[in-house]
Design a protein around this motif. Structure first.
Motif, PDB file in Angstrom:
ATOM      1  N   SER A   1       0.825  -1.213   0.000  1.00  0.00           N
ATOM      2  CA  SER A   1       0.000   0.000   0.000  1.00  0.00           C
ATOM      3  C   SER A   1       0.862   1.268   0.000  1.00  0.00           C
ATOM      4  CB  SER A   1      -0.916   0.018   1.215  1.00  0.00           C
ATOM      5  OG  SER A   1      -0.183   0.377   2.362  1.00  0.00           O
ATOM      6  N   GLU A   2       2.135   1.122   0.391  1.00  0.00           N
ATOM      7  CA  GLU A   2       3.005   2.309   0.391  1.00  0.00           C
ATOM      8  C   GLU A   2       3.457   2.644  -1.023  1.00  0.00           C
ATOM      9  OE1 GLU A   2       6.094   1.176   3.094  1.00  0.00           O
ATOM     10  OE2 GLU A   2       4.716   1.275   4.798  1.00  0.00           O
ATOM     11  N   LYS A   3       3.622   1.593  -1.816  1.00  0.00           N
ATOM     12  CA  LYS A   3       4.160   1.804  -3.165  1.00  0.00           C
ATOM     13  C   LYS A   3       3.113   2.259  -4.160  1.00  0.00           C
ATOM     14  CE  LYS A   3       7.053  -2.050  -3.372  1.00  0.00           C
ATOM     15  NZ  LYS A   3       7.493  -3.156  -4.153  1.00  0.00           N
ATOM     16  N   TYR A   4       1.890   1.732  -4.006  1.00  0.00           N
ATOM     17  CA  TYR A   4       0.887   1.958  -5.043  1.00  0.00           C
ATOM     18  C   TYR A   4      -0.411   2.526  -4.479  1.00  0.00           C
ATOM     19  CZ  TYR A   4       3.815  -1.777  -6.970  1.00  0.00           C
ATOM     20  OH  TYR A   4       4.869  -2.543  -7.372  1.00  0.00           O
ATOM     21  N   ASN A   5      -1.232   3.053  -5.392  1.00  0.00           N
ATOM     22  CA  ASN A   5      -2.625   3.348  -5.043  1.00  0.00           C
ATOM     23  C   ASN A   5      -3.347   2.011  -5.030  1.00  0.00           C
ATOM     24  OD1 ASN A   5      -2.280   6.153  -5.120  1.00  0.00           O
ATOM     25  ND2 ASN A   5      -2.525   6.171  -7.348  1.00  0.00           N
ATOM     26  N   VAL A   6      -4.065   1.728  -3.959  1.00  0.00           N
ATOM     27  CA  VAL A   6      -4.643   0.386  -3.871  1.00  0.00           C
ATOM     28  C   VAL A   6      -6.076   0.354  -3.365  1.00  0.00           C
ATOM     29  CG1 VAL A   6      -2.424  -0.770  -3.442  1.00  0.00           C
ATOM     30  CG2 VAL A   6      -3.808  -0.038  -1.501  1.00  0.00           C
ATOM     31  N   ILE A   7      -6.768  -0.691  -3.810  1.00  0.00           N
ATOM     32  CA  ILE A   7      -7.977  -1.131  -3.115  1.00  0.00           C
ATOM     33  C   ILE A   7      -7.622  -2.516  -2.594  1.00  0.00           C
ATOM     34  CG2 ILE A   7      -9.068  -1.888  -5.309  1.00  0.00           C
ATOM     35  CD1 ILE A   7     -11.794  -1.259  -3.852  1.00  0.00           C
ATOM     36  N   MET A   8      -7.683  -2.676  -1.281  1.00  0.00           N
ATOM     37  CA  MET A   8      -7.231  -3.927  -0.665  1.00  0.00           C
ATOM     38  C   MET A   8      -8.417  -4.576   0.021  1.00  0.00           C
ATOM     39  SD  MET A   8      -4.029  -4.297   2.002  1.00  0.00           S
ATOM     40  CE  MET A   8      -2.713  -3.850   0.918  1.00  0.00           C
ATOM     41  N   ASP A   9      -8.626  -5.868  -0.227  1.00  0.00           N
ATOM     42  CA  ASP A   9      -9.743  -6.520   0.463  1.00  0.00           C
ATOM     43  C   ASP A   9      -9.266  -7.643   1.360  1.00  0.00           C
ATOM     44  OD1 ASP A   9      -9.625  -8.949  -0.887  1.00  0.00           O
ATOM     45  OD2 ASP A   9     -11.476  -8.671  -1.998  1.00  0.00           O
ATOM     46  N   GLY A  10     -10.059  -7.890   2.411  1.00  0.00           N
ATOM     47  CA  GLY A  10      -9.679  -8.926   3.376  1.00  0.00           C
ATOM     48  C   GLY A  10     -10.646  -8.952   4.539  1.00  0.00           C
ATOM     49  N   ARG A  11     -10.093  -9.167   5.732  1.00  0.00           N
ATOM     50  CA  ARG A  11     -10.917  -9.231   6.932  1.00  0.00           C
ATOM     51  C   ARG A  11     -10.521  -8.162   7.954  1.00  0.00           C
ATOM     52  NH1 ARG A  11     -11.860 -12.612   3.700  1.00  0.00           N
ATOM     53  NH2 ARG A  11     -12.899 -14.619   3.946  1.00  0.00           N
ATOM     54  N   ASP A  12      -9.260  -7.755   7.884  1.00  0.00           N
ATOM     55  CA  ASP A  12      -8.700  -6.876   8.925  1.00  0.00           C
ATOM     56  C   ASP A  12      -8.008  -5.655   8.323  1.00  0.00           C
ATOM     57  OD1 ASP A  12      -6.673  -8.222   7.642  1.00  0.00           O
ATOM     58  OD2 ASP A  12      -5.470  -8.547   9.445  1.00  0.00           O
ATOM     59  N   ILE A  13      -8.398  -5.280   7.109  1.00  0.00           N
ATOM     60  CA  ILE A  13      -7.675  -4.190   6.436  1.00  0.00           C
ATOM     61  C   ILE A  13      -7.976  -2.856   7.138  1.00  0.00           C
ATOM     62  CG2 ILE A  13      -7.149  -3.095   4.214  1.00  0.00           C
ATOM     63  CD1 ILE A  13      -6.626  -6.187   4.394  1.00  0.00           C
ATOM     64  N   GLY A  14      -9.256  -2.564   7.335  1.00  0.00           N
ATOM     65  CA  GLY A  14      -9.624  -1.290   7.967  1.00  0.00           C
ATOM     66  C   GLY A  14      -9.271  -1.222   9.445  1.00  0.00           C
ATOM     67  N   THR A  15      -9.226  -2.377  10.110  1.00  0.00           N
ATOM     68  CA  THR A  15      -8.965  -2.373  11.557  1.00  0.00           C
ATOM     69  C   THR A  15      -7.479  -2.471  11.884  1.00  0.00           C
ATOM     70  OG1 THR A  15      -9.301  -4.765  11.552  1.00  0.00           O
ATOM     71  CG2 THR A  15     -11.179  -3.418  12.240  1.00  0.00           C
ATOM     72  N   THR A  16      -6.719  -3.255  11.113  1.00  0.00           N
ATOM     73  CA  THR A  16      -5.339  -3.567  11.500  1.00  0.00           C
ATOM     74  C   THR A  16      -4.288  -3.187  10.463  1.00  0.00           C
ATOM     75  OG1 THR A  16      -6.230  -5.488  12.664  1.00  0.00           O
ATOM     76  CG2 THR A  16      -3.839  -5.463  12.308  1.00  0.00           C
ATOM     77  N   ILE A  17      -4.526  -3.581   9.216  1.00  0.00           N
ATOM     78  CA  ILE A  17      -3.470  -3.394   8.204  1.00  0.00           C
ATOM     79  C   ILE A  17      -3.324  -1.915   7.849  1.00  0.00           C
ATOM     80  CG2 ILE A  17      -2.619  -4.111   5.904  1.00  0.00           C
ATOM     81  CD1 ILE A  17      -2.949  -6.466   7.762  1.00  0.00           C
ATOM     82  N   LEU A  18      -4.437  -1.288   7.497  1.00  0.00           N
ATOM     83  CA  LEU A  18      -4.385   0.108   7.045  1.00  0.00           C
ATOM     84  C   LEU A  18      -5.403   0.946   7.816  1.00  0.00           C
ATOM     85  CD1 LEU A  18      -4.313  -0.767   3.228  1.00  0.00           C
ATOM     86  CD2 LEU A  18      -2.341  -0.221   4.671  1.00  0.00           C
ATOM     87  N   PRO A  19      -5.183   1.111   9.134  1.00  0.00           N
ATOM     88  CA  PRO A  19      -6.191   1.843   9.928  1.00  0.00           C
ATOM     89  C   PRO A  19      -6.360   3.294   9.476  1.00  0.00           C
ATOM     90  CG  PRO A  19      -4.228   1.351  11.243  1.00  0.00           C
ATOM     91  CD  PRO A  19      -4.060   0.637   9.949  1.00  0.00           C
ATOM     92  N   ASN A  20      -5.375   3.824   8.713  1.00  0.00           N
ATOM     93  CA  ASN A  20      -5.496   5.212   8.261  1.00  0.00           C
ATOM     94  C   ASN A  20      -6.101   5.356   6.866  1.00  0.00           C
ATOM     95  OD1 ASN A  20      -4.366   6.176  10.638  1.00  0.00           O
ATOM     96  ND2 ASN A  20      -2.289   5.841   9.849  1.00  0.00           N
ATOM     97  N   ALA A  21      -6.563   4.255   6.292  1.00  0.00           N
ATOM     98  CA  ALA A  21      -7.177   4.331   4.955  1.00  0.00           C
ATOM     99  C   ALA A  21      -8.289   5.373   4.976  1.00  0.00           C
ATOM    100  CB  ALA A  21      -7.752   2.969   4.574  1.00  0.00           C
ATOM    101  N   GLU A  22      -8.353   6.216   3.924  1.00  0.00           N
ATOM    102  CA  GLU A  22      -9.387   7.262   3.964  1.00  0.00           C
ATOM    103  C   GLU A  22     -10.755   6.700   3.639  1.00  0.00           C
ATOM    104  OE1 GLU A  22      -6.832   6.737   1.750  1.00  0.00           O
ATOM    105  OE2 GLU A  22      -6.033   8.779   1.708  1.00  0.00           O
ATOM    106  N   VAL A  23     -10.799   5.615   2.871  1.00  0.00           N
ATOM    107  CA  VAL A  23     -12.099   5.012   2.563  1.00  0.00           C
ATOM    108  C   VAL A  23     -12.116   3.584   3.106  1.00  0.00           C
ATOM    109  CG1 VAL A  23     -13.713   4.373   0.739  1.00  0.00           C
ATOM    110  CG2 VAL A  23     -12.304   6.417   0.474  1.00  0.00           C
ATOM    111  N   LYS A  24     -13.067   3.312   3.990  1.00  0.00           N
ATOM    112  CA  LYS A  24     -13.206   1.961   4.541  1.00  0.00           C
ATOM    113  C   LYS A  24     -14.631   1.480   4.314  1.00  0.00           C
ATOM    114  CE  LYS A  24     -10.007   2.705   8.344  1.00  0.00           C
ATOM    115  NZ  LYS A  24      -9.824   2.612   9.801  1.00  0.00           N
ATOM    116  N   ILE A  25     -14.731   0.286   3.749  1.00  0.00           N
ATOM    117  CA  ILE A  25     -16.045  -0.281   3.466  1.00  0.00           C
ATOM    118  C   ILE A  25     -16.140  -1.627   4.179  1.00  0.00           C
ATOM    119  CG2 ILE A  25     -17.585  -1.134   1.634  1.00  0.00           C
ATOM    120  CD1 ILE A  25     -16.949   1.854   1.250  1.00  0.00           C
TER     121      ILE A  25
END
Ligand code: DC
Length: 220
Positions: free
Chosen positions: A115-139
């Motif tokens: 996520s540091e290198k690229y613009n990304v949409i990342m899917d999973g189970r813990d992306i908004g809570t743990t991996i990328l808590p600062n993501a501006e868009v969380k679904i």
């Protein structure tokens, strides 16, 4: 300019990957399927006969895994493993590997780097809570167990494979249970995530709903 980061979490079969792939194309950003990375760990462990209790061997194995995505397919050490990781025999064992804290710690580092290198949409189970808590868009994308079971059954039907709808529904509920109740990084809606329930929505409607959230965020 800061990287665009969209985090999409939710239970199995909610349509996360289908939707995330479409949004990635629309916004011309990269799609990172973190479930595929856990699946790659399970596949490698199976190939090398490494059990879930053999933590040191698992750690060594992961250190030798170079993973990246090409056209939404996961490439492991130069080989496209997309077809193999989606086989039912991998789906059956993956959550056992995904619940190992040491495995998660390794993958967290790899996923954050992507996520540091690229613009990304990342899917999973813990992306908004743990991996990328600062993501501006969380679904948080979800759907009823019934809807998810029917969607999975349709996939089997389209592939000409036999299935038992009740069994699929049972498996989905069991998998939710495991993913939501594991000790480390359980599946959970982040406080600042927008809930999208796709039970009564078509693919286009879900895509539009998420793009709407994204557009409102970037206008701010
Ligand atoms: O989304 P999927 O079915 O490909 O995920 C495979 C497994 O990995 C599933 O058991 C949940 C787990 N997983 C996880 O624990 N954390 C993630 N960020 C992504 C997937």
């Amino acid at each position: 300019m800061e990287n665009i980061i969209i985090a999409v979490d939710g239970p199995a079969g909610a349509g996360k990957s289908t939707i995330a792939k479409i949004i990635a194309k629309r916004l011309n950003i990269n799609y990172i399927d973190t479930g595929a990375m856990y699946r790659a760990v399970a596949l490698s462990a199976k190939r090398n006969n490494i059990k879930t209790t053999e933590i040191d061997s698992l750690m060594n194995m992961i250190d030798k895994m170079e993973m990246h995505f090409e056209n939404d397919d996961l490439i492991l050490n130069g080989v496209n493993i997309q077809d193999e990781i989606t086989l039912p025999e991998i789906s059956e064992i993956v959550s056992q590997y995904a619940s190992i804290p040491e495995v998660r710690s390794k993958l967290v580092v790899l996923q954050r780097k992507m996520s540091e290198k690229y613009n990304v949409i990342m899917d999973g189970r813990d992306i908004g809570t743990t991996i990328l808590p600062n993501a501006e868009v969380k679904i948080y994308l979800t759907a009823s167990a019934d809807t998810r079971a029917k969607r999975r059954a349709l996939e089997y039907e389209q592939k000409g494979e036999s299935f038992d709808l009740d069994q699929i529904r049972k498996d989905i509920i069991e998998r939710d249970e495991r993913d939501m109740n594991r000790e480390i990084s359980p599946l959970k809606q982040a406080d600042d995530a927008v809930l999208v329930d796709s039970s009564e929505m078509g693919i286009d409607q879900v895509v539009d709903a998420i793009l709407d959230v994204y557009n409102k965020k970037i206008q701010k």
